[in-house]
Design a protein around this motif. Structure first.
Motif, PDB file in Angstrom:
ATOM      1  N   GLY A 259      40.936  -7.522 -19.710  1.00 15.24           N
ATOM      2  CA  GLY A 259      41.511  -8.808 -19.327  1.00 15.24           C
ATOM      3  C   GLY A 259      41.863  -9.682 -20.512  1.00 15.24           C
ATOM      4  N   PHE A 260      42.380  -9.084 -21.571  1.00 19.73           N
ATOM      5  CA  PHE A 260      42.767  -9.882 -22.724  1.00 19.73           C
ATOM      6  C   PHE A 260      44.022 -10.686 -22.417  1.00 19.73           C
ATOM      7  N   ALA A 261      44.819 -10.217 -21.472  1.00 19.43           N
ATOM      8  CA  ALA A 261      46.027 -10.927 -21.071  1.00 19.43           C
ATOM      9  C   ALA A 261      46.274 -10.659 -19.591  1.00 19.43           C
ATOM     10  N   THR A 262      46.787 -11.660 -18.898  1.00 18.84           N
ATOM     11  CA  THR A 262      47.153 -11.494 -17.496  1.00 18.84           C
ATOM     12  C   THR A 262      48.519 -12.126 -17.268  1.00 18.84           C
ATOM     13  N   THR A 263      49.101 -11.834 -16.141  1.00 16.04           N
ATOM     14  CA  THR A 263      50.380 -12.445 -15.790  1.00 16.04           C
ATOM     15  C   THR A 263      50.137 -13.821 -15.186  1.00 16.04           C
ATOM     16  N   ILE A 264      51.181 -14.620 -15.153  1.00 18.39           N
ATOM     17  CA  ILE A 264      51.093 -15.941 -14.529  1.00 18.39           C
ATOM     18  C   ILE A 264      50.729 -15.776 -13.062  1.00 18.39           C
ATOM     19  N   HIS A 265      51.271 -14.761 -12.419  1.00 22.78           N
ATOM     20  CA  HIS A 265      51.018 -14.542 -10.989  1.00 22.78           C
ATOM     21  C   HIS A 265      49.562 -14.181 -10.710  1.00 22.78           C
ATOM     22  N   LYS A 266      48.887 -13.562 -11.678  1.00 21.20           N
ATOM     23  CA  LYS A 266      47.499 -13.154 -11.490  1.00 21.20           C
ATOM     24  C   LYS A 266      46.538 -14.312 -11.715  1.00 21.20           C
ATOM     25  N   SER A 267      47.009 -15.387 -12.348  1.00 18.12           N
ATOM     26  CA  SER A 267      46.078 -16.427 -12.769  1.00 18.12           C
ATOM     27  C   SER A 267      46.298 -17.819 -12.187  1.00 18.12           C
ATOM     28  N   PRO A 268      46.953 -17.988 -11.036  1.00 21.66           N
ATOM     29  CA  PRO A 268      47.092 -19.356 -10.546  1.00 21.66           C
ATOM     30  C   PRO A 268      45.726 -19.961 -10.248  1.00 21.66           C
ATOM     31  N   GLY A 269      45.533 -21.176 -10.697  1.00 19.22           N
ATOM     32  CA  GLY A 269      44.264 -21.852 -10.483  1.00 19.22           C
ATOM     33  C   GLY A 269      43.256 -21.600 -11.584  1.00 19.22           C
ATOM     34  N   ALA A 270      43.504 -20.612 -12.438  1.00 19.86           N
ATOM     35  CA  ALA A 270      42.572 -20.320 -13.528  1.00 19.86           C
ATOM     36  C   ALA A 270      42.763 -21.328 -14.653  1.00 19.86           C
ATOM     37  N   THR A 271      41.670 -21.699 -15.292  1.00 26.00           N
ATOM     38  CA  THR A 271      41.726 -22.567 -16.464  1.00 26.00           C
ATOM     39  C   THR A 271      41.053 -21.836 -17.613  1.00 26.00           C
ATOM     40  N   VAL A 272      41.729 -21.807 -18.747  1.00 28.27           N
ATOM     41  CA  VAL A 272      41.215 -21.128 -19.925  1.00 28.27           C
ATOM     42  C   VAL A 272      41.147 -22.115 -21.085  1.00 28.27           C
ATOM     43  N   ASP A 273      40.355 -21.805 -22.095  1.00 29.13           N
ATOM     44  CA  ASP A 273      40.286 -22.690 -23.263  1.00 29.13           C
ATOM     45  C   ASP A 273      41.615 -22.721 -24.003  1.00 29.13           C
ATOM     46  N   ARG A 274      42.181 -21.536 -24.253  1.00 29.32           N
ATOM     47  CA  ARG A 274      43.452 -21.434 -24.968  1.00 29.32           C
ATOM     48  C   ARG A 274      44.378 -20.516 -24.177  1.00 29.32           C
ATOM     49  N   ALA A 275      45.620 -20.939 -24.025  1.00 29.55           N
ATOM     50  CA  ALA A 275      46.608 -20.108 -23.337  1.00 29.55           C
ATOM     51  C   ALA A 275      47.719 -19.737 -24.314  1.00 29.55           C
ATOM     52  N   PHE A 276      48.121 -18.484 -24.280  1.00 29.94           N
ATOM     53  CA  PHE A 276      49.227 -17.989 -25.081  1.00 29.94           C
ATOM     54  C   PHE A 276      50.275 -17.513 -24.071  1.00 29.94           C
ATOM     55  N   VAL A 277      51.389 -18.208 -23.993  1.00 27.08           N
ATOM     56  CA  VAL A 277      52.398 -17.929 -22.977  1.00 27.08           C
ATOM     57  C   VAL A 277      53.570 -17.199 -23.622  1.00 27.08           C
ATOM     58  N   MET A 278      53.878 -16.010 -23.094  1.00 22.09           N
ATOM     59  CA  MET A 278      55.037 -15.247 -23.553  1.00 22.09           C
ATOM     60  C   MET A 278      56.176 -15.552 -22.589  1.00 22.09           C
ATOM     61  N   ALA A 279      57.130 -16.341 -23.045  1.00 21.43           N
ATOM     62  CA  ALA A 279      58.249 -16.768 -22.204  1.00 21.43           C
ATOM     63  C   ALA A 279      59.221 -15.622 -21.971  1.00 21.43           C
ATOM     64  N   SER A 280      59.854 -15.650 -20.812  1.00 23.98           N
ATOM     65  CA  SER A 280      60.887 -14.659 -20.508  1.00 23.98           C
ATOM     66  C   SER A 280      61.939 -15.311 -19.627  1.00 23.98           C
ATOM     67  N   THR A 281      63.082 -14.655 -19.518  1.00 26.49           N
ATOM     68  CA  THR A 281      64.178 -15.203 -18.719  1.00 26.49           C
ATOM     69  C   THR A 281      63.865 -15.177 -17.227  1.00 26.49           C
ATOM     70  N   THR A 282      62.810 -14.482 -16.816  1.00 25.44           N
ATOM     71  CA  THR A 282      62.442 -14.474 -15.394  1.00 25.44           C
ATOM     72  C   THR A 282      61.622 -15.705 -15.005  1.00 25.44           C
ATOM     73  N   MET A 283      61.209 -16.492 -15.985  1.00 24.68           N
ATOM     74  CA  MET A 283      60.415 -17.695 -15.689  1.00 24.68           C
ATOM     75  C   MET A 283      61.331 -18.851 -15.305  1.00 24.68           C
ATOM     76  N   ASP A 284      60.941 -19.561 -14.265  1.00 29.76           N
ATOM     77  CA  ASP A 284      61.633 -20.790 -13.904  1.00 29.76           C
ATOM     78  C   ASP A 284      60.709 -21.962 -14.214  1.00 29.76           C
ATOM     79  N   ARG A 285      61.101 -23.178 -13.848  1.00 32.88           N
ATOM     80  CA  ARG A 285      60.289 -24.347 -14.217  1.00 32.88           C
ATOM     81  C   ARG A 285      58.935 -24.355 -13.529  1.00 32.88           C
ATOM     82  N   HIS A 286      58.837 -23.778 -12.337  1.00 31.64           N
ATOM     83  CA  HIS A 286      57.558 -23.752 -11.627  1.00 31.64           C
ATOM     84  C   HIS A 286      56.557 -22.829 -12.325  1.00 31.64           C
TER      85      HIS A 286
END
Length: 194
Positions: A109-136
């Protein structure tokens, strides 16, 4: 689905030892700290050691776990993984024992998708942006941290800052609605024999 201990040098302890039962070989190496044990998971054989991050992939009421929960492996044993589930601070963290013979729905679990983690809070987040992401999805990813967040993008995925801003700021609702209308229209036409 027995676990196999691995020594620090990565060699398989079960095959290196003189022939004897697998359980005897595992127990011989049970006192070695920082060893890795190979477990059978739904996605194949995976090695885990104390300190590894883990994600649980299936709800299991009797364990008190839900799909997407994250934690840290505190100990590895032939029949169980000891895990400290993430919580808001050490006082909220919960220790569980995963019976690896009956629960195989876990992965690193070193990395998860946005869809796998709604509601999760972490100390540090590293977000890999992609063209499939919208504002939500962008909002969800960028607000899941306590202390720090970093946004990263591959040059091949998003060629310039304007394209990235447009992609991450667009509303996916309009796109989804248009797709749904198209599907409904095609289904209606197919139902009429067109």
């Amino acid at each position: 689905m027995a676990a196999e201990p691995r020594s620090a040098d990565g060699t398989d302890a079960v095959t290196r030892d003189p022939p004897r039962s697998s359980l005897e070989a595992q127990l011989q190496h049970a006192d070695r700290p920082n060893r890795e044990i190979i477990y059978q998971t739904n996605d194949g054989r995976r090695g885990f050691a104390p300190g590894d991050r883990i994600v649980l992939l299936e709800n299991k009421r009797d364990l008190g776990v839900k799909n997407g929960m994250l934690g840290t492996v505190t100990a590895v044993e032939p029949d169980a993984l000891q895990v400290r589930l993430d919580g808001a601070g050490q006082s909220a963290a919960r220790l569980i024992s995963i019976p690896v013979r009956s629960y195989h729905s876990f992965h690193h679990g070193f990395a998860t998708t946005i869809h796998k983690s709604p509601g999760a809070t972490v100390d540090r987040a590293f977000v890999m942006a992609s063209t499939t992401m919208d504002r939500h999805l962008t909002y969800l990813a960028m607000t899941s941290h306590r202390h720090a967040v970093g946004l990263y993008a591959g040059r091949d995925e998003l060629r310039d800052l304007k394209a990235m801003t447009a992609s991450l700021g667009r509303s996916g609702a309009k796109e989804t609605g248009a797709r749904l209308r198209g599907c409904l229209c095609r289904a209606a036409r197919a139902g009429r024999g067109h």
